[in-house]
Design an enzyme around this catalytic site. Sequence first.
Site, short mmCIF file in Angstrom:
data_model
loop_
_atom_site.label_atom_id
_atom_site.label_comp_id
_atom_site.label_asym_id
_atom_site.label_seq_id
_atom_site.Cartn_x
_atom_site.Cartn_y
_atom_site.Cartn_z
CG ASP A 72 -1.69 1.15 1.45
OD1 ASP A 72 -2.28 1.59 0.46
OD2 ASP A 72 -1.78 1.65 2.58
NE ARG A 76 0.16 14.64 -2.16
CZ ARG A 76 -0.65 13.59 -2.11
NH1 ARG A 76 -0.18 12.38 -2.13
NH2 ARG A 76 -1.95 13.77 -2.01
CG ASP A 123 -3.87 -1.60 2.81
OD1 ASP A 123 -4.06 -1.33 1.62
OD2 ASP A 123 -3.43 -0.80 3.64
#
EC number: 7.6.2.1
Lengths: 996, 314
Positions: free
Chosen positions: A382, A517, A710
């Site tokens: 993940d 980002r 998950d």
Amino acid sequence: MNSYFQINEQISQTENIILPDDTPMKNKPNIITTMKATWITFLPYAFIKQITQPANIYFIVIGILQIIPATSYTNGVPTIYGPLAMMMSISILKDAIEEYSRYKSDQEENNRKSHKYFENQFIECNWKDIYQADIILVMENESIPCDILILSSSYQGGIAYVETKQIDGETNLKQKYSIYDLQQRYHIDNAINFEKNNNVKFVYDQKNPILYKLSGTYQISNSQVDSLNYGNFIERGCMLKNTEWIIGLCIYSGMNCKIMLNCSQERTKRSRLEQYMRICIISISISLVLFCLMSSIYEFIWTNNHLNYTYLGLIRDDVFIDFGLWFSLLSYFIPISLVVNVELVKFGQAKMLESDKVMPNSKSHQSNLIEQLGEINIVFTDKTGTLTKNSMQFRELFAQNEKEALLCMSLCHSVVKSKNKLIGSSPDELAILEYCEQRGYIFQGIDNNNHLTINKTQFHRVMNFDFSSEKKRMTIVVKTGNEYVLFCKGADEVLLELIGECKHQQVIHQFAIQGYRTLMLGRKTFTQTQMDIYLAEYKKAQEDKDEEMMNNLQKKLELNLEFLGITAVEDLLADDVGQTISDLKSAGIKVWVLTGDKVETAISIGYSCNLIDSKDMLQVVTEITVGSIEEVFLHYCNESANIALVLSGQALTVMLDNPQLKSMLIKRAFYAKVVIVARVSPKQKQQVVALVKENLPKAYTLAIGDGANDVSMINEAHVGVGIQGVEGTQAARAADFAIQEFKHLKRLMFYYGVECSRRNALTILYIFFKNQVFITPYFWFGFLNGFSGQYLYDQWLSSLFNTVFAALPQVLYALFDEMHPSSEYLQWSKTQHNLLEDKPDVYVQFRQQPIFTIIKFWLWVFNGMVQGLIIFLVCTFSTENQNMDDGMTMEFFEDGVFIYGIVIILVNLKIFTFTYTNYNFTIFFIVLSILVYWLILIMVNDHELSPSFNFYRYLASPQLYLALALTFMLFLFDLAIERFYDFQIYVRKPESIELV
Amino acid sequence: MSDSKGFLHFLFFKKWHPVPSVGSTIALFSIIGVIFVALGIVITVINNQIQEVTIYKYDQKCSPVEYNKKCSFTYKLDNMKAPIYFYYELENFYQNHRRYVKSKSSTQLSGEEISLSDAEKYCDPITYNKDLEEWQQNVYVTEQNTQVQKERNPDDIASPCGLVAKSFFNDTYALSLSGKNIDLNQTGISWPNDKGKKYKRASDSESTQWIDPENEHFIVWMRTAGLPTFRKLWGRIEQDIEEGEYTFEFQNNYNPQMFAGAKNIVLSTSGPFGGKNLFLSIAFIVVGVIQLLIALAFLIKKIRAGPSFGQKNE
């Protein structure tokens, strides 16, 4: 785990609660119990579990053969029940310890604190004291004790924010709201009147494991029936955030909670070693049957041919009885201590792992999988919370006009401010706003008239286009003085289009390489007249509900944007992620990232954590139609090894539905160096793991994640690892192993995985081996006595073989041996790193040349048979018919005692041939195991039970020592082979071919 | 040794992490190989000094071959040094067969009475006097191996019962040189703990038992042999003997046709490792040579493969 996703399924059954009459439902307490039995039923439960195990049934049958006179060679005494009882007691003890730890964790959970409504006020209580239909009060930052409907919240509008990390792993806050009509009736200020004033009937779905879904109705007194929905519902384990309090109604309690109904599945994962061990047990059982058949047929024929030997008192034999006799004689082919030994050893290894100080807070829930950690070739991970810390940090602002850029950043967002706290669902925006505050642009909130306040300046927001994943930008228009200013913030590729020409692409690229980002900022100004015309147009479109028109108008408004700046926000990587990933890669392990996040973010994280090299060719597939995906695939026709394949969840769905694309994907993905799948749902994560398992039988997968999203992939993979945050999470509980940080994966796999798979494999091989050495002399002796089934060793002493004379050293070996000792002395709780952690090549070596294979197994068994033969021959021919003491010769039982003694010496010495690290005490126990046999012989020398005996004179015979010296060669031969193998170990380069 | 940990900690929990090298391995196997070969040679030399004489199928040396008769033959012996062990050897006799081995009662042999059910359980198929051989049914064999006639009830429990006792080997021997008897000492031929403990005569031995369990030949017989060809000690000659034609006189009682085999006499002297043992001398040399070959294999591999062989990348 399918239940997670059956959102569309209808629940036909309902339950209901009538307030206040039903409070509380005493038969439905909020108690969870994961124990498998109660204290009273535990013993019978554990005992029945033991005697129904196939292995134990086998030994019970052997015991029965020992009781039946015709097939008994122990005078009808089932001697095997001694060791069997011991083995079963150990198993039961282990079960009891596990049961106790379940009991403790249940207790901990049940004794957490909350508040419930009792006699017109809220009192503090334990979770276990809450019952279904109780009204409870949850304060900010407290966990929800059971599944509730929100009756009221501290916000006037009835809004409540919850963190659902326990359920889906997402850390952003979810908005929930109270049942509209009940917000006032059940307000905390009216607590005294709850029972007096209110009469409400709730009807809702019967308990079910389907998350993200709730439907039902409520009715106040006799007024109209209104509906309930998922927004009114909070699952057990969520945490109340940014909300002072909520009052809720418990509608599912204890084991009936959705999350508990989801957890109830029993896992039946087995490691490769266990699967192989099963195959070996079955195949050696077949060989046992063959040996017995051969022996009993030989005996049958021999007997019939020698009926004239009257001194033997032969009678015509029943071949079935002969078979039974040989079966009980050779039953050691299947070692009685095997299952218990392996279980015990893994239990100890797991406890060591849990007490490891280098990776604190590690947990092992499936100790039987511990060796599988050493044979992984694909890791699914993940991203958020696993590779990254999920905490955003503002890194850099590149701006030409810094003042305007900061203004844009502090105005153009969807964060709200409540009680001096910023509340928003995007961690990026929160990080940006925090930065603005540092720079003196303090966002004060937004009032009901659309006035945004920065410091003390008010801006009137005229227009607001919210962020959406299609538009990938947010735009607002504010009025300052006479001027209208448009601010836009969004993904760089979109804004670049709107700006037209931009010289700053280099900056964006720079940021992306650093794994930041990035968001681009833009600005545009309008005059009053321009704006008036525009507003009129937009209003019309709004009235017509013409979405296309509205979008076009937004675009028109944003056209020719003026470049303001670029922001860089970093999702902080977890510690040492880069190093861990590159070590995993050099161990030939493929790393697949499965994330719910955006494609761009996933790629940038891929770069920053060394997953993608700058040399790698990026293949991004985000198309959503069969045709276009095919086109993309054909476009990237190059199937070189340096491919980083990036897929979007939607593209994945399309590909999985289309068989042709699916096979293309499989082929492509398995050759690619890295695979990243972004925007995937929990179910898709599971599908991807299942896809790999299905199509690559040689793939051993490990899934690692931190959130409940998950869980499905963790359950699907061969080994599931959960990252355990500060608070225990769903993933960590569902996982087979839980660690605190991603970087510990290296220690978990390279050290514990490699060591445990090596030690456990050798332990299993050794147990089979030693029993072969022990029992095959019986078979070889058969050639000298017409396969009459005569035993050699004293029957009482031989029942102690697996429990006393050759028992402890192998356990100590499996627990403490280390290839590279990390400290000078024995440590139960490890405090130092191990050299193996930095040796991915060793990992490759053990995965490519596993110690336990079916061939190796038979080699060991064969070696055991040959050693049994050689010991038998050497002992027999060096002592039989020999002048042992003043001309006297030996009885064959004496010979048997001697053979047995040498078997014990050799199988105990054998441990040295594959041990890397000895301790003084392990050496001591090996010596003791050998000595204890001879000590027992000396002790019983004069006793009735003694098989012969003239022990001291017998020990004085030189032949015994010569024979012992001769059999020592067996140890030396093993040592030579072991060393020869060890000296020429070479490591092949890991290749993807290995998988296919 | 770590001071803070203390001596006991050192004593128990100290680690040993030997890293074997090619050199040490070659040395280990060479040394052990040499030792084994040397030991093998020593054993061979000693073996050659031990004299062993086997007189095969001695019963065939009388003609006609008759049983339960005395018989004698002459055999030339070399000089032999005392002690000389006198064995009888049976070929193809399965004293190690399951049915045979278990057919005896230890309780009865240690002088206690046993119940009928125990007799049936342990001694099957030889439970009663009537199940015994004919010569055993009305006799008492004393400790000195002489036979006394006794009346017995055929339905009484045989004592000793069982197949092993029943098949008792009852040939007797005497040895002389030119009419002069050579003394064959028949005492102390059984393991010392057996006589009077595991094998003890019953209180009324003469009237209930057909043989005195303290008869040492009997005790020796009851200790079953592991190989189908076995020898058992019958007596010791405690004087050196000279070369000469010796007369072997024997009571030919035991019929080898019963087991389709043969009976032999073995005379053997003794060395520091006991009697002659070809197996040990060959085995030691062979194993020693194999060890040396292993050392050689490591050496060749080391020379051929170069430094990569045995290099641990620590």
